[in-house]
Design a protein around this motif. Structure first.
Motif, PDB file in Angstrom:
ATOM      1  N   UNK A  68      36.829 -93.051  74.473  1.00  0.00           N
ATOM      2  CA  UNK A  68      35.822 -91.997  74.319  1.00  0.00           C
ATOM      3  C   UNK A  68      36.365 -90.880  73.437  1.00  0.00           C
ATOM      4  N   UNK A  69      35.430 -90.091  72.946  1.00  0.00           N
ATOM      5  CA  UNK A  69      35.817 -88.938  72.131  1.00  0.00           C
ATOM      6  C   UNK A  69      35.679 -87.696  72.987  1.00  0.00           C
ATOM      7  N   UNK A  70      36.692 -86.849  72.937  1.00  0.00           N
ATOM      8  CA  UNK A  70      36.601 -85.602  73.701  1.00  0.00           C
ATOM      9  C   UNK A  70      36.202 -84.500  72.745  1.00  0.00           C
ATOM     10  N   UNK A  71      35.043 -83.960  72.987  1.00  0.00           N
ATOM     11  CA  UNK A  71      34.565 -82.950  72.055  1.00  0.00           C
ATOM     12  C   UNK A  71      34.943 -81.546  72.489  1.00  0.00           C
ATOM     13  N   UNK A  72      36.056 -81.426  73.167  1.00  0.00           N
ATOM     14  CA  UNK A  72      36.418 -80.095  73.629  1.00  0.00           C
ATOM     15  C   UNK A  72      37.337 -79.355  72.655  1.00  0.00           C
ATOM     16  N   UNK A  73      37.780 -80.031  71.626  1.00  0.00           N
ATOM     17  CA  UNK A  73      38.551 -79.321  70.610  1.00  0.00           C
ATOM     18  C   UNK A  73      37.638 -79.095  69.425  1.00  0.00           C
ATOM     19  N   UNK A  74      37.865 -78.024  68.698  1.00  0.00           N
ATOM     20  CA  UNK A  74      37.076 -77.785  67.507  1.00  0.00           C
ATOM     21  C   UNK A  74      37.288 -78.960  66.579  1.00  0.00           C
ATOM     22  N   UNK A  75      36.211 -79.534  66.116  1.00  0.00           N
ATOM     23  CA  UNK A  75      36.379 -80.633  65.190  1.00  0.00           C
ATOM     24  C   UNK A  75      36.863 -80.066  63.856  1.00  0.00           C
ATOM     25  N   UNK A 102      48.358 -76.364  64.656  1.00  0.00           N
ATOM     26  CA  UNK A 102      47.307 -76.185  63.668  1.00  0.00           C
ATOM     27  C   UNK A 102      45.903 -76.204  64.288  1.00  0.00           C
ATOM     28  N   UNK A 103      45.732 -77.022  65.328  1.00  0.00           N
ATOM     29  CA  UNK A 103      44.395 -77.176  65.893  1.00  0.00           C
ATOM     30  C   UNK A 103      44.189 -76.238  67.076  1.00  0.00           C
ATOM     31  N   UNK A 104      43.049 -75.567  67.104  1.00  0.00           N
ATOM     32  CA  UNK A 104      42.774 -74.710  68.247  1.00  0.00           C
ATOM     33  C   UNK A 104      42.566 -75.541  69.505  1.00  0.00           C
ATOM     34  N   UNK A 105      42.998 -75.013  70.598  1.00  0.00           N
ATOM     35  CA  UNK A 105      42.886 -75.734  71.858  1.00  0.00           C
ATOM     36  C   UNK A 105      41.805 -75.086  72.699  1.00  0.00           C
ATOM     37  N   UNK A 106      40.934 -75.922  73.259  1.00  0.00           N
ATOM     38  CA  UNK A 106      39.848 -75.358  74.043  1.00  0.00           C
ATOM     39  C   UNK A 106      40.287 -75.045  75.468  1.00  0.00           C
ATOM     40  N   UNK A 107      40.035 -73.839  75.865  1.00  0.00           N
ATOM     41  CA  UNK A 107      40.246 -73.430  77.253  1.00  0.00           C
ATOM     42  C   UNK A 107      39.132 -72.444  77.574  1.00  0.00           C
ATOM     43  N   UNK A 263      40.766 -67.051  75.020  1.00  0.00           N
ATOM     44  CA  UNK A 263      40.293 -65.965  74.159  1.00  0.00           C
ATOM     45  C   UNK A 263      40.480 -66.308  72.680  1.00  0.00           C
ATOM     46  N   UNK A 264      41.610 -66.954  72.384  1.00  0.00           N
ATOM     47  CA  UNK A 264      41.845 -67.377  71.008  1.00  0.00           C
ATOM     48  C   UNK A 264      40.802 -68.387  70.570  1.00  0.00           C
ATOM     49  N   UNK A 265      40.516 -69.318  71.478  1.00  0.00           N
ATOM     50  CA  UNK A 265      39.549 -70.362  71.168  1.00  0.00           C
ATOM     51  C   UNK A 265      38.198 -69.744  70.811  1.00  0.00           C
ATOM     52  N   UNK A 266      37.823 -68.725  71.551  1.00  0.00           N
ATOM     53  CA  UNK A 266      36.561 -68.029  71.268  1.00  0.00           C
ATOM     54  C   UNK A 266      36.529 -67.486  69.848  1.00  0.00           C
ATOM     55  N   UNK A 267      37.637 -66.879  69.446  1.00  0.00           N
ATOM     56  CA  UNK A 267      37.708 -66.303  68.110  1.00  0.00           C
ATOM     57  C   UNK A 267      37.638 -67.398  67.040  1.00  0.00           C
ATOM     58  N   UNK A 268      38.364 -68.501  67.289  1.00  0.00           N
ATOM     59  CA  UNK A 268      38.325 -69.617  66.342  1.00  0.00           C
ATOM     60  C   UNK A 268      36.913 -70.191  66.229  1.00  0.00           C
TER      61      UNK A 268
END
Ligand code: ADP
Ligand code: ZN
Ligand code: ZN
Length: 709
Positions: A68-75, A102-107, A263-268
């Motif tokens: 499966x694909x996890x869509x929780x990281x910014x593509x 390099x990739x933002x992490x979703x939290x 909070x970082x994820x939100x900004x990204x």
């Protein structure tokens, strides 16, 4: 279709891509996180898609499928994955580690977290907009022209029909291929062979560089493109951040090193969704997932905070350039004291040098600088830490209700406590450094945080005659209060700014003149603009000269120049007092004279003599282990063979040596250095040394850290 996938385990051995089939109907693109069955047991693991391919070169029936694909990281765009791939080779870290960087992490953002950045409370109502003066205008014009050329070129390459898309075909892709073997062959892979313009805006503090950035940003945004603005550390440059968010109200996302991952994820996300035009932030802002990036601006280019302290130990300056090449946009570096490295590139015309020669604000001029020789003070019988001249000026400024900044690059009360009987300094039990005495009577280790109440007896010989030596900001504070009881004093250092918003609070208090004197470590010398400060005192300007680092002179020059730039930003009566034991040292004499060019020449003479960067490349490899004996055996054994290989490659090899602080946090540290004029050879030798260590160290006693300069 097949996907090349990297398993989410940080380990050298697994640093390669595996091929998986993409089931019909599943949407997968580069950068996605996926679940896959792995190994003989088909345990479910997480991986990152790093590339897509139509073919496999072995039996397709044996290829497993993505679960499966996890869509929780910014593509993210392939761009960022390519950037990670470049970083993996350049900094000798696994693709996984690079991808995580390099990739933002979703939290999720925690419920009680303060969503509004504390900085924005200080956002100003009114924007202090300035028409550019002719020199600034010329600077802005040539940068904007460079931007426009990049955009046009990108359009031609991309055959884009008016809809100006920046999703450029990844230039140089063929040479940059993401093969299934990210390990070996990659070492010699070349960067995309395209060039994008880079500019170095060199101007003294107050020459209006920030105003130039703001005008350039305006043009880039008007053309429909996005901006990354890098700053060394948000709390040190918060006035710049406020200026940007005031000018571009509601269109700015901000990163801050104290934000939670959520909070970082939100900004990204704001960047990815196009809700903002600008991301301002420290080094990780260079990875902003903007679809149409128009320019990367890097303020205070010379700052040490731009270098990552953890693997991959990347140099933001270079990553910014690689990112810019991938998305075809210019980079603008700005500084009053450019790094020797970037200035060398400017002299070689690899970077266009743009100079601003005077202060932008009418009526403001450079502060008058005086060097005070502390040896002479002592000869005159002055044993206090204030030279007569500094003492007299502090008095004078206090009477006139003007403000003063006192700078001392060491925190704590006394730098160490030692025994008068046996001469031993009291050390941290976990590190090879002395404990620093603080005002609260606690001795602290500035390396690992260990603390213990000050002892009554020497732990070595039992003598009760213990005495504190040296001094830091806490002692300076109490001496200032004693000597000038009429003054209100603030102190800013790592100890007084531990809490969220600590910096901003102190700076705001000082700015609104709630104190007369601000005492601090290097935190206070950066970019702050305090109109009422007319005196800056550097209490011990040569402290930073004794650092065991070939950058010591460069760092000292930058610190003093920056500190001096704090005085007289408004009035022309600014004064700077530099107290030193080495008044003739070129980094002190020339920073006092604000003569960057001569400093650069002298410094380059030293670098040439020693073969230090940027003349030659220098690879520093740290070998770390809890087991001191194994560390010795493994590093000696690897070095023996390696020495011959370095000879053959005409590279200089030094080591293994004990690190200047041999033990930190109970971990022993050895160092080897490799020097060679060619970058690729250095990288190849690093990989060779690593292989040699791994060959002796089958059980993994030793950890390796790389640092390339
Ligand atoms: P730097 O970034 O080089 O330190 P700034 O952009 O912060 O310089 O400018 C220094 C001061 O001069 C600021 O107070 C700014 O508002 C002002 N300033 C900048 N450009 C101009 C201008 N063209 N005319 C008048 N004042 C200016
Ligand atoms: Zn003793
Ligand atoms: Zn310690």
């Amino acid at each position: 279709m097949y996907a090349q996938i990297i398993i989410d385990i940080t380990s050298d051995a697994l640093d390669r891509a595996y091929t998986y089939r993409i089931p019909d109907g599943m949407q997968v693109s580069a950068g996605d996180r996926v679940s896959i069955p792995f190994g003989v047991s088909n345990a479910i693991k997480t991986g990152y898609v790093v590339g897509l391919t139509e073919h496999v070169d072995y039996d397709p029936d044996k290829v497993k499928e993505i679960k499966s694909v996890m869509h929780d990281a910014i593509s993210v765009k392939e761009q960022l994955i390519h950037l990670a791939s470049w970083m993996s080779v350049e900094y000798g870290t696994t693709m996984n580690q690079c991808l995580k960087t390099v990739l933002p992490v979703k939290r999720a953002v925690r419920k009680n977290s303060r969503r509004i950045d504390p900085l924005l409370r200080y956002a100003e109502e009114k924007d202090e907009y300035h028409e550019l003066n002719p020199e600034q205008q010329a600077a802005a014009d040539s940068i904007v022209e460079g931007f426009k050329k990049c955009v046009e070129k990108a359009c031609v390459d991309n055959d884009c029909s008016g809809t100006a898309s920046a999703s450029v075909p990844l230039a140089g892709r063929s040479s940059y291929e993401l093969s299934a073997h990210t390990g070996e062959a990659s070492s010699l892979r070349k960067n995309p062979d395209i060039s994008v313009p880079r500019y170095l805006l060199h101007g003294i503090t107050g020459s209006g560089k920030t105003e130039v950035y703001l005008h350039v940003m305006e043009q880039v945004i008007k053309a429909g493109y996005k901006v990354i603005m890098l700053i060394p550390e948000i709390s040190l440059t918060y006035q710049t951040v406020i200026r940007v968010s005031t000018r571009f109200k509601g269109r700015v996302a901000i990163l801050n090193s104290r934000m939670s991952i959520g909070e970082r994820f939100e900004q990204y996300m704001k960047c990815e969704k196009g809700e903002v035009d600008i991301l301002v932030g420290p080094r990780s802002a260079v990875f902003a997932p903007f679809e149409k990036l128009g320019i990367i601006i890097m303020d205070e280019e010379h700052e040490g905070a731009y270098k990552s302290e953890t693997a991959p130990r990347y140099e933001t300056r270079d990553v910014a350039y690689e990112r810019a090449k991938l998305c075809h946009c210019p980079v603008l570096y700005g500084s009053a004291t450019p790094s020797v490295n970037i200035y060398t590139q400017a002299l070689k015309n690899e970077v266009s040098l743009i100079e601003l020669h005077r202060r932008a604000k009418s009526g403001s001029s450079l502060a008058a600088t005086e060097i005070i020789d502390l040896r002479e003070e002592l000869a005159k019988g002055n044993r206090s830490i204030f030279s007569n001249r500094l003492h007299e000026l502090i008095k004078e400024k206090l009477q006139r209700h003007e403000q003063i900044m006192l700078f001392m690059n060491r925190r704590g009360y006394s730098s160490f406590v030692s025994c008068r009987s046996c001469g031993q300094a009291i050390k941290c039990p976990h590190c090879d450094v002395s404990l620093t005495l603080h005002r609260d009577g606690i001795m602290r280790c500035h390396y690992c945080g260990y603390e213990i109440p000050v002892m009554k007896k020497c732990p070595t010989c039992g003598s009760p005659y213990l005495a504190p030596f040296g001094f830091g900001t806490e002692k300076l504070e109490s001496l200032v209060k004693q000597t000038f009881p009429e003054a209100a004093v603030l102190r800013m250092d790592a100890d007084t700014t531990k809490n969220k918003g600590g910096h901003e609070k102190i700076l705001e208090q000082f700015r609104s003149h709630k104190a007369d004197i601000l005492i601090g470590t290097q935190m206070i010398v950066k970019g702050h603009d305090f109109p009422d400060v007319t005196l800056v005192g550097l209490i011990a300007a040569d402290l930073s000269l004794s650092a065991p680092d070939f950058h010591a002179s460069e760092k000292t020059f930058q610190l003093i120049t920056q500190a001096a730039g704090r005085a007289g930003r408004d009035k022309d009566s600014g004064q700077v007092i530099i107290q030193t034991y080495q008044p003739d040292h070129y980094s002190i004499a020339l920073s006092a004279a604000q003569n960057y060019k001569l400093f650069y020449e002298k410094e380059m003479r030293f670098r040439k003599l020693m073969g230090y960067p940027p003349i030659e490349h220098l690879m520093t490899i740290q070998l770390l282990s809890k087991d001191e004996d194994m560390l010795g055996i493994i590093s000696d054994s690897a070095a023996q063979t390696f020495k011959q290989e370095c000879d053959a490659a005409k590279a200089e090899f030094i080591g293994p040596l004990n690190a200047s602080v041999y033990k930190v946090n109970d971990i022993y540290r050895k160092i080897v250095y490799i020097k060679h004029p060619e970058h690729d050879i250095i990288i190849r030798l690093r990989d060779r040394f690593t292989a040699l260590v791994r060959n002796v160290d089958k059980r993994g006693f030793v950890m390796l850290n790389y640092d390339v300069q």
